[in-house]
Design a protein around this motif. Structure first.
Motif, PDB file in Angstrom:
ATOM      1  N   PHE A  20       0.871  -1.178   0.000  1.00 52.08           N
ATOM      2  CA  PHE A  20       0.000   0.000   0.000  1.00 52.08           C
ATOM      3  C   PHE A  20       0.905   1.225   0.000  1.00 52.08           C
ATOM      4  CE2 PHE A  20      -2.764   3.128   2.174  1.00 52.08           C
ATOM      5  CZ  PHE A  20      -3.877   3.050   1.344  1.00 52.08           C
ATOM      6  N   THR A  26       5.592   3.516   1.657  1.00 47.72           N
ATOM      7  CA  THR A  26       4.931   2.258   1.291  1.00 47.72           C
ATOM      8  C   THR A  26       4.864   1.326   2.495  1.00 47.72           C
ATOM      9  OG1 THR A  26       5.924   2.459  -0.901  1.00 47.72           O
ATOM     10  CG2 THR A  26       5.038   0.295  -0.315  1.00 47.72           C
ATOM     11  N   GLY A 140      -3.833   2.313  -3.254  1.00 49.54           N
ATOM     12  CA  GLY A 140      -2.503   2.920  -3.175  1.00 49.54           C
ATOM     13  C   GLY A 140      -2.018   3.370  -4.542  1.00 49.54           C
TER      14      GLY A 140
END
Ligand code: OSB
Ligand code: MG
Length: 374
Positions: A20, A26, A140
């Protein structure tokens, strides 16, 4: 309320099904802080601290929260007479600045305990009215615009009622426009920038105005209220504040200054369910729609979000996706599921959170634990 006898902290580690990525970093696996609160009658409830692994969303992290719970929060609530759940956030706020996520983990657990003690579902204790809530998904940042179109298309087909796309400079207007073109004018699309822009980028943000988005979430600095007001004056699309709303006072400021027209309520960010209810009530009075945000919670934290989102002011689908969106296997039974219409049932058939924690599974995932007592 009956005094608390112990608070058990546990860190578990769970891999996300897919990485994500937001503008500031991240996440591939979550380090999750679960708590168990046990009162003097032996009643036990689970709760979750939503702090992340790094301070890239909010200043707190799982490691700061662990220390703060151990050194400063536990002593205020263990073995002492406690007020009603509504009084816990004020108790934890007295001469104790910040650390909302650490505080919320205990505050929410105490609402959970109260619902067990009263023998009613948590959603009912909070004043929830819905039997099902509408579900959104947060996507994301992808490899390229084509991958984003495919993800968004897939999720819309699965039934999600709101598609939120993470954006950042270079992956914004030209990435979201193809999604709008592919999914059509009716698709409920929005973006979340997690503070990736400044007012200097107003041109880009004005470019988003043509895409008929439901809202643009927190484009500017994580603690800003003033510059968002300047931006909102220039944008047709509503701004939704997330990071900046750390409590009821900031919600008041937002309305006073016109810094946004929608609020994403995350109970962890505002210090618990009491403050969440206060923001909900305030926003309802001022015709500000709210929705429940997410922090990639396990099924435990999700239970609290689902209960909160059943309140009448939560008129926009939340970032409350089913367990399968995040995990191969969740830590709760039953797992959280979504029907093809994009709704999730609010557990109303039993007292408390409405799900059981799979203790064997939690133990297998546990990295460290600590029992705090009087
Ligand atoms: O900004 O809403 C955000 C996850 C981690 C940190 C910040 C955010 C998010 C999400 C995830 O968008 C939503 C979810 O839990 O599905
Ligand atoms: Mg956000």
């Amino acid at each position: 309320m009956t005094p608390l006898r112990t608070i058990t902290l546990r860190e578990i580690e769970m891999p996300l099904r897919e990485p994500f990525r937001i503008s500031s970093g991240t996440t591939t696996h979550r380090r999750i802080l679960l708590l168990q609160l046990t009162d003097a009658d032996g009643l036990t409830v689970w709760s979750e601290c939503v702090a992340g692994e790094r301070p890239n969303y909010a200043p707190e992290t799982i490691d700061t929260a662990w220390v703060v719970l151990e050194r400063y929060v536990a002593g205020r609530v263990l073995g002492v007479p406690l007020p009603d759940p509504d009084g816990i956030a004020p108790l934890l706020a007295r001469d104790f600045r910040g650390h909302n996520m650490a505080k919320a983990a205990v505050e929410m657990g105490l609402w959970g305990l109260e619902s067990l003690r009263r023998g009613i579902p948590l959603a009912r204790l909070l004043g929830g009215e819905r039997e099902r809530i509408e579900v959104g998904v947060s996507i994301g940042i992808q490899e390229d615009p084509g991958a984003l179109v495919e993800k968004a298309r897939k999720h819309l087909a699965e039934g999600y009622r709101k598609i939120k796309m993470k954006v950042e400079p270079g992956a914004d207007v030209s990435w979201v426009r193809p999604v709008r073109q592919a999914l059509g004018p009716e698709a409920p699309l929005m973006v979340d920038a997690n503070n990736a822009y400044t007012l200097e980028d107003a041109e880009v943000l004005l470019g988003l105005d043509d895409l008929d988005l439901l809202m643009i979430e927190q484009p500017l600095a994580w603690d800003d209220i003033v510059q968002h007001a300047e931006l909102q004056r220039r944008l047709r699309t509503p701004i939704c504040l997330d990071e900046s709303i750390t409590g009821l006072d900031r919600a008041r400021d937002m309305v006073a200054l016109g810094s946004g027209r929608i609020i994403n309520i995350k109970p962890g960010r505002v210090g618990g369910l009491g403050p969440s209810l206060a923001i909900h009530d305030f926003c309802r009075h001022h015709n500000i729609p709210v929705w429940c945000g997410g922090m990639l919670e396990s099924g435990v934290g999700r239970a609290y979000n689902v209960a909160l989102a059943s309140l009448p002011g939560f008129t926009i689908p939340g970032d409350i996706s089913p367990s399968r969106r995040y995990w191969d296997r969740d830590v709760v039974d039953p797992e959280w599921t979504m029907d093809p219409e994009g709704t999730m049932g609010v557990p109303l058939d039993r007292p408390g959170l409405g799900v059981e924690v799979d203790l064997d599974r939690v133990e297998a995932l546990t990295v460290r634990s600590l029992i705090l007592s009087t």
